[in-house]
Design a protein around this motif. Structure first.
Motif, mmCIF file in Angstrom:
data_model
loop_
_atom_site.group_PDB
_atom_site.id
_atom_site.type_symbol
_atom_site.label_atom_id
_atom_site.label_comp_id
_atom_site.label_asym_id
_atom_site.label_seq_id
_atom_site.Cartn_x
_atom_site.Cartn_y
_atom_site.Cartn_z
ATOM 1 N N ASP A 1 158.753 -75.694 58.657
ATOM 2 C CA ASP A 1 158.529 -77.000 58.064
ATOM 3 C C ASP A 1 157.507 -77.769 58.905
ATOM 4 O O ASP A 1 157.398 -77.577 60.114
ATOM 5 C CB ASP A 1 159.847 -77.760 57.981
ATOM 6 N N VAL A 2 156.792 -78.645 58.270
ATOM 7 C CA VAL A 2 155.724 -79.400 58.923
ATOM 8 C C VAL A 2 156.273 -80.332 59.998
ATOM 9 O O VAL A 2 155.691 -80.479 61.078
ATOM 10 C CB VAL A 2 154.918 -80.195 57.874
ATOM 11 N N VAL A 3 157.418 -80.945 59.713
ATOM 12 C CA VAL A 3 157.995 -81.895 60.672
ATOM 13 C C VAL A 3 158.336 -81.195 61.986
ATOM 14 O O VAL A 3 158.169 -81.759 63.063
ATOM 15 C CB VAL A 3 159.233 -82.595 60.067
ATOM 16 N N GLU A 4 158.811 -79.962 61.891
ATOM 17 C CA GLU A 4 159.135 -79.217 63.113
ATOM 18 C C GLU A 4 157.882 -78.984 63.960
ATOM 19 O O GLU A 4 157.920 -79.109 65.179
ATOM 20 C CB GLU A 4 159.792 -77.897 62.745
ATOM 21 N N TRP A 5 156.766 -78.653 63.300
ATOM 22 C CA TRP A 5 155.523 -78.448 64.034
ATOM 23 C C TRP A 5 155.023 -79.752 64.653
ATOM 24 O O TRP A 5 154.513 -79.757 65.781
ATOM 25 C CB TRP A 5 154.453 -77.839 63.135
ATOM 26 N N LEU A 6 155.160 -80.849 63.920
ATOM 27 C CA LEU A 6 154.757 -82.142 64.463
ATOM 28 C C LEU A 6 155.606 -82.506 65.683
ATOM 29 O O LEU A 6 155.102 -83.035 66.678
ATOM 30 C CB LEU A 6 154.873 -83.236 63.403
ATOM 31 N N GLN A 7 156.907 -82.212 65.599
ATOM 32 C CA GLN A 7 157.808 -82.504 66.727
ATOM 33 C C GLN A 7 157.426 -81.662 67.934
ATOM 34 O O GLN A 7 157.400 -82.162 69.064
ATOM 35 C CB GLN A 7 159.263 -82.254 66.316
ATOM 36 N N LEU A 8 157.132 -80.391 67.706
ATOM 37 C CA LEU A 8 156.709 -79.530 68.815
ATOM 38 C C LEU A 8 155.410 -80.026 69.445
ATOM 39 O O LEU A 8 155.258 -80.002 70.665
ATOM 40 C CB LEU A 8 156.547 -78.087 68.339
ATOM 41 N N GLU A 9 154.496 -80.486 68.605
ATOM 42 C CA GLU A 9 153.244 -81.030 69.126
ATOM 43 C C GLU A 9 153.507 -82.255 70.002
ATOM 44 O O GLU A 9 152.929 -82.397 71.078
ATOM 45 C CB GLU A 9 152.323 -81.404 67.971
ATOM 46 N N LEU A 10 154.381 -83.143 69.536
ATOM 47 C CA LEU A 10 154.683 -84.339 70.319
ATOM 48 C C LEU A 10 155.371 -83.991 71.634
ATOM 49 O O LEU A 10 155.081 -84.588 72.677
ATOM 50 C CB LEU A 10 155.548 -85.298 69.507
ATOM 51 N N LEU A 11 156.283 -83.030 71.604
ATOM 52 C CA LEU A 11 156.933 -82.620 72.843
ATOM 53 C C LEU A 11 155.933 -81.992 73.804
ATOM 54 O O LEU A 11 156.023 -82.190 75.021
ATOM 55 C CB LEU A 11 158.080 -81.654 72.533
ATOM 56 N N TRP A 12 154.966 -81.270 73.273
ATOM 57 C CA TRP A 12 153.908 -80.706 74.107
ATOM 58 C C TRP A 12 153.063 -81.821 74.728
ATOM 59 O O TRP A 12 152.694 -81.765 75.893
ATOM 60 C CB TRP A 12 153.052 -79.755 73.280
ATOM 61 N N LEU A 13 152.771 -82.855 73.943
ATOM 62 C CA LEU A 13 152.037 -84.001 74.473
ATOM 63 C C LEU A 13 152.821 -84.719 75.565
ATOM 64 O O LEU A 13 152.255 -85.153 76.561
ATOM 65 C CB LEU A 13 151.701 -84.983 73.356
ATOM 66 N N VAL A 14 154.125 -84.854 75.364
ATOM 67 C CA VAL A 14 154.966 -85.481 76.395
ATOM 68 C C VAL A 14 154.856 -84.683 77.690
ATOM 69 O O VAL A 14 154.714 -85.249 78.778
ATOM 70 C CB VAL A 14 156.439 -85.582 75.941
ATOM 71 N N TYR A 15 154.888 -83.380 77.589
ATOM 72 C CA TYR A 15 154.785 -82.530 78.770
ATOM 73 C C TYR A 15 153.416 -82.664 79.447
ATOM 74 O O TYR A 15 153.332 -82.733 80.670
ATOM 75 C CB TYR A 15 155.049 -81.069 78.383
ATOM 76 N N LEU A 16 152.353 -82.721 78.641
ATOM 77 C CA LEU A 16 151.004 -82.737 79.202
ATOM 78 C C LEU A 16 150.590 -84.093 79.760
ATOM 79 O O LEU A 16 149.956 -84.168 80.809
ATOM 80 C CB LEU A 16 149.991 -82.293 78.142
ATOM 81 N N ILE A 17 150.896 -85.168 79.032
ATOM 82 C CA ILE A 17 150.414 -86.500 79.436
ATOM 83 C C ILE A 17 151.574 -87.489 79.538
ATOM 84 O O ILE A 17 151.594 -88.512 78.872
ATOM 85 C CB ILE A 17 149.337 -87.017 78.459
ATOM 86 N N ARG A 18 152.523 -87.188 80.380
ATOM 87 C CA ARG A 18 153.729 -88.010 80.501
ATOM 88 C C ARG A 18 153.430 -89.498 80.671
ATOM 89 O O ARG A 18 153.947 -90.328 79.948
ATOM 90 C CB ARG A 18 154.565 -87.545 81.693
ATOM 91 N N GLU A 19 152.605 -89.827 81.668
ATOM 92 C CA GLU A 19 152.357 -91.229 81.994
ATOM 93 C C GLU A 19 151.688 -91.964 80.838
ATOM 94 O O GLU A 19 152.053 -93.085 80.503
ATOM 95 C CB GLU A 19 151.488 -91.343 83.251
ATOM 96 N N VAL A 20 150.709 -91.339 80.223
ATOM 97 C CA VAL A 20 149.981 -91.968 79.131
ATOM 98 C C VAL A 20 150.854 -92.049 77.879
ATOM 99 O O VAL A 20 150.848 -93.049 77.170
ATOM 100 C CB VAL A 20 148.682 -91.186 78.833
ATOM 101 N N PHE A 21 151.616 -91.011 77.621
ATOM 102 C CA PHE A 21 152.422 -90.946 76.401
ATOM 103 C C PHE A 21 153.410 -92.098 76.331
ATOM 104 O O PHE A 21 153.511 -92.775 75.314
ATOM 105 C CB PHE A 21 153.172 -89.609 76.328
ATOM 106 N N PHE A 22 154.141 -92.339 77.395
ATOM 107 C CA PHE A 22 155.198 -93.346 77.363
ATOM 108 C C PHE A 22 154.690 -94.776 77.536
ATOM 109 O O PHE A 22 155.451 -95.721 77.415
ATOM 110 C CB PHE A 22 156.280 -93.019 78.391
#
Length: 125
Positions: A1-22
């Motif tokens: 499902d598309v939502v699952e891929w979007l969630q995975l992308e966001l979790l990947w972004l959280v991992y990569l750019i923690r300070e900027v993301f939050f």
């Protein structure tokens, strides 16, 4: 499902750019919408087996997907605007650099005892 891929992308972004993301409220809002859509889909469709209600709530899922598309469009627009601004700044810096080079060439010539034309140069000692 598309939502699952979007969630995975966001979790990947959280991992990569923690300070900027939050610190970016748009990322946080995006995370909220995709997480809510995923939780609703999993809870209603798979856990409660309320397929009819889950299908009725697909509007929420569609909204979350449209939200993501609008965010991508906004990011493309902001990147293009930033690049145009950078090009203008680069052109200004290039003009200033050329002006400084002309000024420093004159200072170098004066420090070496040169005149403006070759016939007026001082002959060293």
């Amino acid at each position: 499902d598309v939502v699952e891929w979007l969630q995975l992308e966001l979790l990947w972004l959280v991992y990569l750019i923690r300070e900027v993301f939050f610190t970016n409220w748009m990322y946080m809002l995006d995370l909220f919408f995709t997480t809510a859509a995923l939780v609703l889909e999993v809870y209603l469709y798979y856990y409660l087996h309320w397929k009819a209600l889950a299908e009725e709530l697909h509007g929420v899922l569609v909204f979350s997907r449209l939200w993501r598309i609008s965010r991508i469009g906004h990011n493309i627009y902001m990147s293009a605007a930033s690049m145009a601004s950078s090009d203008d700044q680069l052109a200004l810096m290039e003009k200033q650099l050329k002006h400084l080079m002309v000024l420093t060439r004159g200072e170098i010539r004066e420090s070496k005892g040169w005149r403006s034309s070759p016939s007026q140069r001082e002959v060293p000692g």
